[in-house]
Design an enzyme around this catalytic site. Structure first.
Site, mmCIF file in Angstrom:
data_model
loop_
_atom_site.group_PDB
_atom_site.id
_atom_site.type_symbol
_atom_site.label_atom_id
_atom_site.label_comp_id
_atom_site.label_asym_id
_atom_site.label_seq_id
_atom_site.Cartn_x
_atom_site.Cartn_y
_atom_site.Cartn_z
ATOM 1 C CE LYS A 159 -16.794 -52.729 -31.482
ATOM 2 N NZ LYS A 159 -16.076 -50.203 -31.478
HETATM 3 N N1 PMP Z 1 -13.071 -45.474 -32.541
HETATM 4 C C1 PMP Z 1 -13.461 -46.523 -32.004
HETATM 5 C C2 PMP Z 1 -12.435 -46.844 -30.736
HETATM 6 C C3 PMP Z 1 -14.621 -46.953 -31.978
HETATM 7 O O1 PMP Z 1 -15.230 -48.129 -31.041
HETATM 8 C C4 PMP Z 1 -15.766 -47.433 -32.701
HETATM 9 C C5 PMP Z 1 -17.166 -47.825 -32.466
HETATM 10 N N2 PMP Z 1 -16.404 -49.201 -33.240
HETATM 11 C C6 PMP Z 1 -15.511 -46.287 -33.824
HETATM 12 C C7 PMP Z 1 -14.171 -45.924 -33.814
HETATM 13 C C8 PMP Z 1 -16.712 -45.946 -35.107
HETATM 14 O O2 PMP Z 1 -16.501 -47.222 -35.702
HETATM 15 P P1 PMP Z 1 -17.660 -47.885 -36.552
HETATM 16 O O3 PMP Z 1 -18.093 -47.375 -37.680
HETATM 17 O O4 PMP Z 1 -17.120 -49.017 -37.050
HETATM 18 O O5 PMP Z 1 -18.583 -47.702 -35.891
#
Ligand code: PMP
Length: 310
Positions: A159
């Site tokens: 991230k």
């Molecule tokens: N893919 C990306 C690129 C993201 O930024 C996110 C958001 N965090 C997700 C998938 C979904 O992840 P999560 O379910 O942990 O929020």
């Protein structure tokens, strides 16, 4: 999406009024994207007047792991972060659904992108948040012309803020074209994910999602949905998903902390399935919302309940 943030934030090792949490324009993270972030939701339950933080341990763990992937040091452990998050929520005492944004950044003002010998600074703020994307309307998606940044270029599991230029470009393409969201393909043309969401398809009674090898973020919502499928005896295939399989799907949905569980109506203007929410998506969506809000007692290990002051 404009939402008033809550009064207090955590910044430079203290809880401060949000307006005091300010950085110089020279900050390395602002110039080069040398930072990473998280996103956590907490749901207000009007019946018992408490807030349920969703999977806080998993979020803190992923945040700490992001530092490892980038080879930098965080000033706090996962359990320190847990404590800071809970304390900030209590200080802001919300009576609505909230979104928390932990943020680790290179706070120095030196010239040049460099993560060597770096201890990140840390900040946290929170905003009220209902829907990030509509969950009941049926989303229109476009397959982006931008490829998903490969894990070999930027660790997609971290991230890392700089990597989100890729997401922003795809999202711009979607918005400019009148779509709700974009889906990014890998360099080999197979499906990766949305700009900030994982993607699932349903074919027959099977649920399919791109595997962790497909340059995706290992979404915590994705993991939760896979668990809910397994609880109901639905098989989930985590594998390579060629682009063409999307249009043949009976149902498509996106998952993410922001978007939660949102069904997809069309992709590149081609209607998916019967053009309405499918039975598997509808049942997973309901189960998910009931669990996160503490209406359904299942998976209590995913919820941290906070009794707030009235
Ligand atoms: N893919 C990306 C690129 C993201 O930024 C996110 C958001 N965090 C997700 C998938 C979904 O992840 P999560 O379910 O942990 O929020």
């Amino acid at each position: 999406m404009k939402t008033q943030p809550f009064k207090f934030a955590f910044f430079q090792d203290s809880f401060v009024p949000l307006e005091d949490a300010k950085l110089s324009i020279m900050t390395n993270a602002l110039q080069y994207g040398t930072s990473f972030f998280g996103g956590i939701r907490a749901y207000y339950n009007d019946d018992d007047k408490s807030l349920y933080v969703f999977r806080i341990e998993s979020h803190c763990e992923r945040f700490v792991n992001s530092a490892k992937l980038l080879g930098v040091t965080l000033p706090y452990s996962a359990s320190d972060l847990h404590g800071i998050i809970i304390k900030l929520i209590k200080m802001n005492n919300p009576d609505t659904d909230v979104y928390l944004r932990p943020f680790a950044y290179v706070g120095n003002t030196e010239l040049g992108p460099n993560l060597a010998n770096t201890t990140m600074d840390f900040a946290l703020y929170m905003i009220p948040l209902k829907e990030y994307m509509p969950v009941s309307k049926g989303l229109s998606l476009v397959i982006s012309k931008w490829q998903r940044v490969p894990d070999s270029a930027i660790p997609t599991r971290a991230k890392a803020s700089g990597g989100y230029i890729n997401s922003a470009l795809a999202r711009k393409e979607a918005t400019d074209g009148g779509y709700d969201e974009a889906i990014l393909l890998r360099q080999n043309g197979n499906i990766s994910e949305g700009s900030a969401e994982n993607i699932f398809i349903v074919r027959g009674n099977k649920v399919i999602t791109p595997a962790l090898s497909e340059d995706i973020l290992e979404g915590i919502t994705r993991r939760s949905i896979i668990q809910l499928c397994q609880d109901q005896g639905i098989t989930v295939d985590e594998r390579v998903v060629p682009k063409d399989e999307l249009l043949q799907a009976d149902e498509v949905f996106l998952t993410g902390t922001g978007c939660q569980v949102a069904w997809v109506h069309s992709i590149d203007k081609s209607v998916i399935g019967k053009g309405k929410i499918g039975p598997i998506t509808a049942s997973l969506q309901k189960k998910y919302f009931d669990i996160v809000r503490g209406v359904d007692p299942d998976h209590s290990e995913w919820r941290t309940r906070l009794d707030l002051q009235k």
